[in-house]
Design an enzyme around this catalytic site. Sequence first.
Site, PDB file in Angstrom:
ATOM      1  N   GLY C 256       0.817  -1.172   0.045  1.00 49.88           N
ATOM      2  CA  GLY C 256       0.131   0.070  -0.025  1.00 49.88           C
ATOM      3  C   GLY C 256       0.759   1.486  -0.135  1.00 49.88           C
ATOM      4  O   GLY C 256       2.024   1.158  -0.014  1.00 49.88           O
ATOM      5  N   HIS C 257       0.258   2.412  -0.150  1.00 55.65           N
ATOM      6  CA  HIS C 257       0.915   3.800  -0.157  1.00 55.65           C
ATOM      7  C   HIS C 257       1.587   4.033   1.151  1.00 55.65           C
ATOM      8  O   HIS C 257       1.201   3.666   2.136  1.00 55.65           O
ATOM      9  CB  HIS C 257      -0.165   5.026  -0.586  1.00 55.65           C
ATOM     10  CG  HIS C 257      -1.227   4.856   0.218  1.00 55.65           C
ATOM     11  ND1 HIS C 257      -2.464   5.726   0.046  1.00 55.65           N
ATOM     12  CD2 HIS C 257      -1.559   4.461   1.516  1.00 55.65           C
ATOM     13  CE1 HIS C 257      -3.451   5.893   1.114  1.00 55.65           C
ATOM     14  NE2 HIS C 257      -2.757   5.108   2.058  1.00 55.65           N
TER      15      HIS C 257
END
Lengths: 353, 353, 353
Positions: C256-257
């Site tokens: 994920g970011h």
Amino acid sequence: MPDTSFFARGAGLTVGEIASRAGAEVGEGTDPNAVLTGIGPLDRAGPDDCSFFDSPRYAPQLATTRAGCVFIAQKHLALLPEGLPHLIAGNVQAAFAKTGRSFYPAALLPDAITTTEGISPRAEIDPTAQIEDGATIEAFAVIGPGVKIGRGTIVSPGAVIARDCAIGRDCRIGAQVALSNTFLGNRVVLHPGVKIGQDGFGYVAGPSGLDKVVQIGRVIVQDDVEIGANTTIDRGAIRDTVIGEGTKIDNQVQVGHNVAIGRHCVIVAQVGISGSTTIGDGVMIGGQTGVNGHVTIGDGAQIAAVSAVSADVPAKSRWGGIPAKPVREWFREMRFLSELAMKGRSARNERDE
Amino acid sequence: MPDTSFFARGAGLTVGEIASRAGAEVGEGTDPNAVLTGIGPLDRAGPDDCSFFDSPRYAPQLATTRAGCVFIAQKHLALLPEGLPHLIAGNVQAAFAKTGRSFYPAALLPDAITTTEGISPRAEIDPTAQIEDGATIEAFAVIGPGVKIGRGTIVSPGAVIARDCAIGRDCRIGAQVALSNTFLGNRVVLHPGVKIGQDGFGYVAGPSGLDKVVQIGRVIVQDDVEIGANTTIDRGAIRDTVIGEGTKIDNQVQVGHNVAIGRHCVIVAQVGISGSTTIGDGVMIGGQTGVNGHVTIGDGAQIAAVSAVSADVPAKSRWGGIPAKPVREWFREMRFLSELAMKGRSARNERDE
Amino acid sequence: MPDTSFFARGAGLTVGEIASRAGAEVGEGTDPNAVLTGIGPLDRAGPDDCSFFDSPRYAPQLATTRAGCVFIAQKHLALLPEGLPHLIAGNVQAAFAKTGRSFYPAALLPDAITTTEGISPRAEIDPTAQIEDGATIEAFAVIGPGVKIGRGTIVSPGAVIARDCAIGRDCRIGAQVALSNTFLGNRVVLHPGVKIGQDGFGYVAGPSGLDKVVQIGRVIVQDDVEIGANTTIDRGAIRDTVIGEGTKIDNQVQVGHNVAIGRHCVIVAQVGISGSTTIGDGVMIGGQTGVNGHVTIGDGAQIAAVSAVSADVPAKSRWGGIPAKPVREWFREMRFLSELAMKGRSARNERDE
């Protein structure tokens, strides 16, 4: 409203023909000469459609269906509304599935994307590739040196087949598939985004980081295998990775190096199978289940969804849970824990009063 | 050092403008005419950047931030260092998000990859496709027969759109997307590698292996849906698979055939939703959770990450666990088990002494 | 039968050379001048192959192997059949892996798919891209504006590199990879279907649905990273997503970011790492494990497969379970539950009698 379905109806079949193909019996009061042209669920089927009833929980839909005819089991006949044409089948789902295949032969296999015949001038084909007449290679597909492709096979746009792979006859290689170090049998269907034959995941700790373990095996995919979108299958390290005849693999499944999967297995979406595991024939594995490396799952075993298999599973057994164990044991533990927690709460509540 | 960010700063906004767009109040001693041009986290923001503070655990970063201005809640004002320009917001995250959208409009939607305008001569377009003026089709994209594409839509390189699909206006179809049997609404964003409309996973046992259940349904993706990289959505078997308006789906999610997902749902990465399940509006499902087939999740329900939903979930409830149950019950069982195991150990230790 | 392996044997090495490269000792009665040309498992290796023995459970295969030479540990020498040539190694797996790398240098890195040298006329290259001499860009790859690519790098067919990305030297960018907002170091290997740099998953509830949180960060992939097929890595929201030097990521992993992964980590297939989590150096995470957002996993920690990490994990610890806890605690709870359930059953059986 125009018909916006993607699969056109054909001339149809009479109810009698449907019954005979599906091995069903024409119900009392049902006209064997009525013609049907499609299939649908009870709540959406119209007078031209064949439907099916396989569980009492759909009795309300059965009561109000507009279907032209319904497959039903003998034991459910009492639920049938007066006058609804019907076909009595021993295995309702199989009979209905057979009817669907009769009505929609075009839905049995993915289509070519374009109307190209033969080899698109916009495909990139190595001159040493051997492509039988009657194979279709669509635009922007890439066929590497020494690749062999059988007649009747369609390679969709953007698919990339690396050197020396062999693909049998009547296969469907979906868009954006990548194959390397792989042999496919006949009638293999690969849905879009499948990646087969890339390096297995093997490293050993070295003096300055992780050193690669070379992966020199192959992937062998036998006849009549179907593999879902974005599934990945790594090539073997020093053995081959093998997918047995007729096995069906769903989307986003991961198969590690050296895995051997038997014939006629069903592997549901997002399952992960770690390296060097052996799976017998006729095994079913529910969605999202993980299987450890170096274990063996016996013929005909069934593993529940969202389980974690970390030990050998005997043939014909049913296992589930994290870690997986025989389902009876698993259910007992879950039930026991719930009861205990419930009692624990009661006890605490009494104390608190 | 040159600026190596991928999103350029524009002319910026004054603090007063930021406040007014975000519905925030300019803090005491804060100059409403100061100009900011970007956003950043407290520990990296500079004097031209707007930042935000939403939890006391970041108090150390707040104390030393070099940000030009900080969104903060009324209740946290006591933690604000003397003289730090600030904006008081009811919902700090929403206010900061709104400011980000103002500063970086180019980051709202994925770009075209190339500078092509209109249809690239290197795309493969069937002559029967209907592409509105103002749509962009990039190199190596493939548009099949009968496809319709609305103006403002970008089809990225390597995307493959099979026959008769319809794509609305202002959509973004990422690189290596494959669509078949699918209708997309307007402003739909598909990130790279999304595969929609391939066969659902349906077989019945036949005399010589597994026989296919034909999949003749469609996939309907409504307006303003966004779908993450490498997610797969199968078409319906005899119904449609539907993704409701405004729903956001993360990367590597699997959606089975006949699934109906409501409006404004949030489905986090690696979730798997089995066939024929119905999900209401405003549902949130945490990452890696699996949802069984043929269940119903009510409007507004929230499912924890890494759960396994095997039964219907009531509207507005919060469930979690394997198998999923109401979170209270789930937490109680986990706590109870930990306590028991702890006691068990003590008892054994005493015995051993 | 013709040789159907994908990796050709070379001239080979003498047993003495193998020993010296692998830091092993030539066993008693073993001819150091014998020449070997390949590797294989005990049950398949032939007289030209080197094999290895690392566990007594393979003693039956050791007894009957036809291998030309076998790596074995001092402690297992008693199991060695009379007269089998052997090399004594401290770390059998590392010694065997080193030998494999010597024999099959072509298997160390993925090949180009085509025989293109330089830039294929069928690639789409923006005129502002800077591609060093000695880079290979294959057919149907797309290189956007401002992209930089170093010498020795191969960009495979159908890969799409968006504007301003930089790729170092001697990288392998697999087929159908999509990169945006990303910088890659040197010797980075991306297997087919990897997607890096697309939007992270961030929304806030707005008045009429979910509003996007703009994602303006980058992805930084350091030197010598290898990433498996169909893995997805989102770009940062307001930080960068970072994959540290030498880290190896398997297939179908989701990152994920804002996630920061350290150096020399091993992340097995189907792991999901939620946004803003920090992972130290030398961390190992087993397959299908989920890691919550905003947690920290310390250097050298090991997380079991199919676990769910929802809290910080100390350096050098071993955790597992759902939710993850120290392995000792986890095993104790599982054992305790099994015992209790067993007793519960006995008690119930007695009652029932």
